[in-house]
Design an enzyme around this catalytic site. Sequence first.
Site, PDB file in Angstrom:
ATOM      1  CB  THR A 114      -0.928   0.001   1.253  1.00  0.00           C
ATOM      2  OG1 THR A 114      -1.813  -1.107   1.133  1.00  0.00           O
ATOM      3  CG2 THR A 114      -1.745   1.264   1.354  1.00  0.00           C
ATOM      4  CG  ASP A 144      -1.597  -6.689  -2.722  1.00  0.00           C
ATOM      5  OD1 ASP A 144      -1.413  -7.444  -1.752  1.00  0.00           O
ATOM      6  OD2 ASP A 144      -2.541  -5.886  -2.793  1.00  0.00           O
ATOM      7  CB  THR A 147       0.368  -4.358   6.253  1.00  0.00           C
ATOM      8  OG1 THR A 147      -0.883  -4.301   5.550  1.00  0.00           O
ATOM      9  CG2 THR A 147       0.945  -2.974   6.405  1.00  0.00           C
ATOM     10  CG  ASP A 148      -2.560  -7.822   3.060  1.00  0.00           C
ATOM     11  OD1 ASP A 148      -2.969  -7.141   4.019  1.00  0.00           O
ATOM     12  OD2 ASP A 148      -3.069  -7.766   1.921  1.00  0.00           O
ATOM     13  CB  THR A 153       0.733 -11.328  14.706  1.00  0.00           C
ATOM     14  OG1 THR A 153       1.449 -12.507  15.060  1.00  0.00           O
ATOM     15  CG2 THR A 153      -0.593 -11.745  14.093  1.00  0.00           C
TER      16      THR A 153
HETATM   17  N1  ASP Z   1      -2.669  -5.579   0.224  1.00  0.00           N
HETATM   18  C1  ASP Z   1      -1.620  -4.695   0.703  1.00  0.00           C
HETATM   19  C2  ASP Z   1      -0.334  -5.479   0.699  1.00  0.00           C
HETATM   20  O1  ASP Z   1      -0.110  -6.269   1.583  1.00  0.00           O
HETATM   21  C3  ASP Z   1      -1.959  -4.187   2.058  1.00  0.00           C
HETATM   22  C4  ASP Z   1      -0.954  -3.253   2.671  1.00  0.00           C
HETATM   23  O2  ASP Z   1       0.131  -3.012   2.208  1.00  0.00           O
HETATM   24  O3  ASP Z   1      -1.295  -2.707   3.754  1.00  0.00           O
HETATM   25  O4  ASP Z   1       0.459  -5.326  -0.198  1.00  0.00           O
END
Ligand code: ASP
Length: 345
Positions: free
Chosen positions: A16, A60, A92-93, A169
């Site tokens: 993101t 992503d 973040t995922d 986590t």
């Molecule tokens: N879908 C995104 C990712 O993990 C979510 C994020 O970055 O917060 O790339």
Amino acid sequence: MDGKKPKILIIYTGGTIGMIENPETHVLQPFDFTHLIDNVPKVKMLDYDIANTQFNPPIDSANMSPSHWRELASAIEKNYDDFDGFVVLHGTDTMAFTASALSFMLENLHKPVIITGSQLPIGEVRTDGEENLITALQVAAARDKEGEPMVREVAILFENYLWRGNRSTKMSADNFNAFKSNNYPPLAKIGLGIHFNEEALYRVPSRRPMKVRYNMDTNVIFIDLYPGMKESTLRYMLATPDVKGVVLRTYGAGNAPDDAWFIDTIRKAVERGIVIMSVTQCVNGGVRASLYDTGNRLSLAGVVSGHDITSEAAITKMMYLFGMGLPPENVKKYLCYSLCGEVSL
Ligand code: ASP
């Protein structure tokens, strides 16, 4: 470093933080590093030598895989001697999986590898990305009194905290404080200053050079317990072709049904050479196999206790140990050790 500017390599993988909205579909899509850095002019106010490299194309992090971890580890290995620290920009995922995997792959790490990202894209007015990126750079440049890197491990920097990577986590799809290590204190608190918790920081016992272990064996699976699981379902999962290791997500302090079919199916899988490690489904605390009869039966069937390890660290630790070509009995042995601070024993 001796008075020289800190040299930091930013590795942009996507996520993101660097995404922009597709004008037609209105969904967020990864964009390149120039866009990202153009949105953080303040980076230039840091008196650091900063270089960058990026995944091509940026992804992503839902698409993250062991081949990407190899790419990351290789970028760190190639640049290890030339840089004081590394900042990895990541979605973040799957950030906690990557942080855990890298902690095992980068053996004898003596330099900071700080992973960060954001909940809102860097181009948004209320973004958390700018602050996270700048703080991550400062953490990567921090030195202790002896002039050694303050952080010598893989860590996740997010909003108000620095966490050990293999203890972390993702806790929230919404909050800016998206990460937590539920069984280990923060490595630093970020407020007006960066307050390191020096006692919590990992110190590699040996001065041996950093060595990358590239091989991650993906013949490992999660099995999540739930009331109503059918015998045929469990048998089917344990009969997955080529499966070598199972992270069994158990209830509470490591409990599972004590039905004869359940224990018997688990025991037979162990006898076939499948390594099974029990981790708790709870976000906090860990497996204490001998606390209840229902947990003790699993140990008697040959299931290893994962103590307070996270699911992310458990599965990547298995990938790493099987990736070293170890036989099941040795994998079991090393699962019971803390290799780089991933578990409290
Ligand atoms: N879908 C995104 C990712 O993990 C979510 C994020 O970055 O917060 O790339």
